[in-house]
Design an enzyme around this catalytic site. Structure first.
Site, PDB file in Angstrom:
ATOM      1  N   MET A  29       7.910   6.258   8.482  1.00 31.81           N
ATOM      2  CA  MET A  29       9.147   5.492   8.723  1.00 31.81           C
ATOM      3  C   MET A  29       9.188   5.015  10.176  1.00 31.81           C
ATOM      4  O   MET A  29       8.764   5.746  11.082  1.00 31.81           O
ATOM      5  CB  MET A  29      10.365   6.374   8.461  1.00 31.81           C
ATOM      6  CG  MET A  29      10.398   6.978   7.073  1.00 31.81           C
ATOM      7  SD  MET A  29      11.951   7.863   6.809  1.00 31.81           S
ATOM      8  CE  MET A  29      11.632   8.593   5.200  1.00 31.81           C
ATOM      9  N   ASP A  36       5.376  10.269   4.071  1.00 32.38           N
ATOM     10  CA  ASP A  36       6.387   9.232   4.314  1.00 32.38           C
ATOM     11  C   ASP A  36       6.345   8.760   5.760  1.00 32.38           C
ATOM     12  O   ASP A  36       6.690   9.504   6.684  1.00 32.38           O
ATOM     13  CB  ASP A  36       7.777   9.780   4.000  1.00 32.38           C
ATOM     14  CG  ASP A  36       8.016   9.888   2.504  1.00 32.38           C
ATOM     15  OD1 ASP A  36       7.799   8.885   1.801  1.00 32.38           O
ATOM     16  OD2 ASP A  36       8.415  10.980   2.049  1.00 32.38           O
ATOM     17  N   MET A  95       7.134   2.901   5.014  1.00 29.15           N
ATOM     18  CA  MET A  95       8.483   2.311   5.119  1.00 29.15           C
ATOM     19  C   MET A  95       8.570   1.689   6.509  1.00 29.15           C
ATOM     20  O   MET A  95       9.293   2.168   7.389  1.00 29.15           O
ATOM     21  CB  MET A  95       9.536   3.396   4.876  1.00 29.15           C
ATOM     22  CG  MET A  95       9.622   3.808   3.415  1.00 29.15           C
ATOM     23  SD  MET A  95      10.429   5.394   3.162  1.00 29.15           S
ATOM     24  CE  MET A  95       9.024   6.483   3.421  1.00 29.15           C
ATOM     25  N   ASP A 147      10.435   8.026  -6.525  1.00 26.95           N
ATOM     26  CA  ASP A 147      10.613   8.637  -5.207  1.00 26.95           C
ATOM     27  C   ASP A 147      12.095   8.690  -4.860  1.00 26.95           C
ATOM     28  O   ASP A 147      12.725   7.652  -4.660  1.00 26.95           O
ATOM     29  CB  ASP A 147       9.846   7.811  -4.162  1.00 26.95           C
ATOM     30  CG  ASP A 147       9.758   8.518  -2.821  1.00 26.95           C
ATOM     31  OD1 ASP A 147      10.296   9.626  -2.679  1.00 26.95           O
ATOM     32  OD2 ASP A 147       9.129   7.929  -1.910  1.00 26.95           O
ATOM     33  N   MET A 169      11.946   3.354  -6.041  1.00 21.16           N
ATOM     34  CA  MET A 169      12.795   4.204  -5.195  1.00 21.16           C
ATOM     35  C   MET A 169      14.090   4.503  -5.954  1.00 21.16           C
ATOM     36  O   MET A 169      14.815   3.588  -6.355  1.00 21.16           O
ATOM     37  CB  MET A 169      13.140   3.488  -3.883  1.00 21.16           C
ATOM     38  CG  MET A 169      11.959   3.226  -2.958  1.00 21.16           C
ATOM     39  SD  MET A 169      11.040   4.690  -2.456  1.00 21.16           S
ATOM     40  CE  MET A 169      12.315   5.709  -1.711  1.00 21.16           C
ATOM     41  N   HIS A 209       2.360  13.479  -0.749  1.00 19.25           N
ATOM     42  CA  HIS A 209       3.050  12.220  -0.439  1.00 19.25           C
ATOM     43  C   HIS A 209       3.497  12.249   1.018  1.00 19.25           C
ATOM     44  O   HIS A 209       4.159  13.191   1.461  1.00 19.25           O
ATOM     45  CB  HIS A 209       4.251  12.088  -1.377  1.00 19.25           C
ATOM     46  CG  HIS A 209       5.015  10.816  -1.245  1.00 19.25           C
ATOM     47  ND1 HIS A 209       4.641   9.649  -1.878  1.00 19.25           N
ATOM     48  CD2 HIS A 209       6.156  10.521  -0.561  1.00 19.25           C
ATOM     49  CE1 HIS A 209       5.526   8.692  -1.608  1.00 19.25           C
ATOM     50  NE2 HIS A 209       6.451   9.192  -0.798  1.00 19.25           N
ATOM     51  N   SER A 212       6.612  15.594  -1.147  1.00 24.82           N
ATOM     52  CA  SER A 212       6.769  14.782   0.058  1.00 24.82           C
ATOM     53  C   SER A 212       6.920  15.694   1.264  1.00 24.82           C
ATOM     54  O   SER A 212       7.868  16.496   1.334  1.00 24.82           O
ATOM     55  CB  SER A 212       8.011  13.901  -0.046  1.00 24.82           C
ATOM     56  OG  SER A 212       8.388  13.462   1.252  1.00 24.82           O
ATOM     57  N   HIS A 224       3.133   6.440   1.951  1.00 25.23           N
ATOM     58  CA  HIS A 224       4.255   5.534   1.642  1.00 25.23           C
ATOM     59  C   HIS A 224       4.742   4.928   2.958  1.00 25.23           C
ATOM     60  O   HIS A 224       5.353   5.616   3.772  1.00 25.23           O
ATOM     61  CB  HIS A 224       5.365   6.368   0.958  1.00 25.23           C
ATOM     62  CG  HIS A 224       6.591   5.598   0.622  1.00 25.23           C
ATOM     63  ND1 HIS A 224       7.769   6.213   0.243  1.00 25.23           N
ATOM     64  CD2 HIS A 224       6.853   4.264   0.583  1.00 25.23           C
ATOM     65  CE1 HIS A 224       8.696   5.311  -0.009  1.00 25.23           C
ATOM     66  NE2 HIS A 224       8.174   4.121   0.202  1.00 25.23           N
TER      67      HIS A 224
HETATM   68  C1  DX5 Z   1      12.722   8.802   1.034  1.00 19.01           C
HETATM   69  C2  DX5 Z   1      11.282   9.229   0.949  1.00 19.01           C
HETATM   70  C3  DX5 Z   1      11.052  10.275  -0.047  1.00 19.01           C
HETATM   71  C4  DX5 Z   1      11.793  11.555   0.234  1.00 19.01           C
HETATM   72  C5  DX5 Z   1      12.193  12.165  -1.059  1.00 19.01           C
HETATM   73  O1  DX5 Z   1      12.851   7.699   1.855  1.00 19.01           O
HETATM   74  O2  DX5 Z   1      10.442   8.123   0.629  1.00 19.01           O
HETATM   75  O3  DX5 Z   1       9.679  10.529  -0.273  1.00 19.01           O
HETATM   76  O4  DX5 Z   1      11.089  12.452   0.995  1.00 19.01           O
HETATM   77  O5  DX5 Z   1      12.959  13.278  -0.780  1.00 19.01           O
HETATM   78  P1  DX5 Z   1      13.774  14.047  -1.890  1.00 19.01           P
HETATM   79  O6  DX5 Z   1      12.821  14.480  -2.942  1.00 19.01           O
HETATM   80  O7  DX5 Z   1      14.360  15.201  -1.129  1.00 19.01           O
HETATM   81  O8  DX5 Z   1      14.822  13.096  -2.404  1.00 19.01           O
HETATM   82 ZN    ZN Z   2       8.299   8.428  -0.108  1.00 15.63          ZN
END
Ligand code: DX5
Ligand code: ZN
Length: 233
Positions: A41, A39, A72, A177, A141, A37, A12, A70
């Site tokens: 947000m 993310d 969010m 994740d 998650m 991956h 990620s 992903h």
């Molecule tokens: C969290 C993200 C993850 C995050 C995971 O909201 O969706 O992808 O980056 O990070 P680690 O592996 O550090 O828990």
């Molecule tokens: Zn993620």
């Protein structure tokens, strides 16, 4: 139990250097990452803000393989085409992001992309059974979404096992994740996951100029997962 799906490691970039996304993506791929991956947000569905489709489009040419986006964000539907045009291969939306997840998954498939369904830790798998023909991936998650570096929530292991039983032989990935480390990777792999997202556990100790730690970190995760499931040779 020996599963025939190879373990995939998906770093990620939430834990990467945000000023060097292109180089970071190339570095983790060169060091053995299977997917990248990404993310997204929005500061609304989750408390943190990262970036949107323009950044995904800028990153895309630096990823040779699968770009796993992903989302969010809420709402999701108005933005699906933008992320598809930005070059995502997989677009994952949260079950909790709106009242019409079936429509959202349809829209992702209609955009020509693979569709992922993400479940927060407090969400059960009851609805997933009604969506199995709509999804290519279910993302469990194992932290509350929003931040990297959080602690793995062990209660999710039962959910992963139940999901694996529900999915059976269908060609649907189970992605994990949050909080994936060499200690937790064996647990989720043994429970039936085949795609392991990891941010801090991949990017710690390295940089695009000195990426060997990325390779060591990816190998440690993969080996731990493969040993736990009898895949290791
Ligand atoms: C969290 C993200 C993850 C995050 C995971 O909201 O969706 O992808 O980056 O990070 P680690 O592996 O550090 O828990
Ligand atoms: Zn993620």
């Amino acid at each position: 139990m020996t599963l025939d799906r190879p373990i995939k490691i998906a770093p990620s970039i939430l834990s990467a250097d945000f000023a060097a996304f292109g180089a970071e993506c190339a570095a983790v791929e060169a060091q053995g990452a299977d997917w990248v991956h990404v993310d997204v947000m929005d500061g609304h569905f989750v408390p943190n803000i990262t970036f949107g489709p323009a950044t995904c489009a800028a990153i895309r040419p630096h990823i040779k393989g699968v770009m796993d986006v992903h989302l969010m964000i809420a709402p999701v539907d108005p933005h699906i085409d933008a992320f598809a045009e930005a070059g995502a291969d997989i677009i994952t939306a949260h079950l909790e992001a709106g009242p019409h997840i079936h429509r959202t998954l349809q829209a992702i498939r209609n955009s020509g992309k693979k569709a992922g369904l993400a479940l927060n830790p407090g969400t059960g798998i009851d609805a997933v059974g009604h969506l199995l023909d709509m999804v290519d991936l279910v993302c469990v998650m194992t932290v509350n979404p929003g931040f990297g570096g959080q602690k793995f929530i062990h209660s999710q292991l039962d959910k992963i096992r139940a999901l694996r039983a529900l999915i059976g032989d269908r060609p649907i990935h189970i992605e994990i994740d949050g909080g994936v480390t060499p200690q937790t990777a064996p647990l989720v792999a043994a429970a039936g996951a085949d795609v392991l997202v990891a941010g801090s556990a991949v990017f710690r100790g390295g940089s695009p100029d000195d990426p060997t730690a990325y390779g060591e970190n990816i190998r440690a995760l993969r080996t731990a997962a493969e040993v736990a499931t009898g895949r290791a040779t």
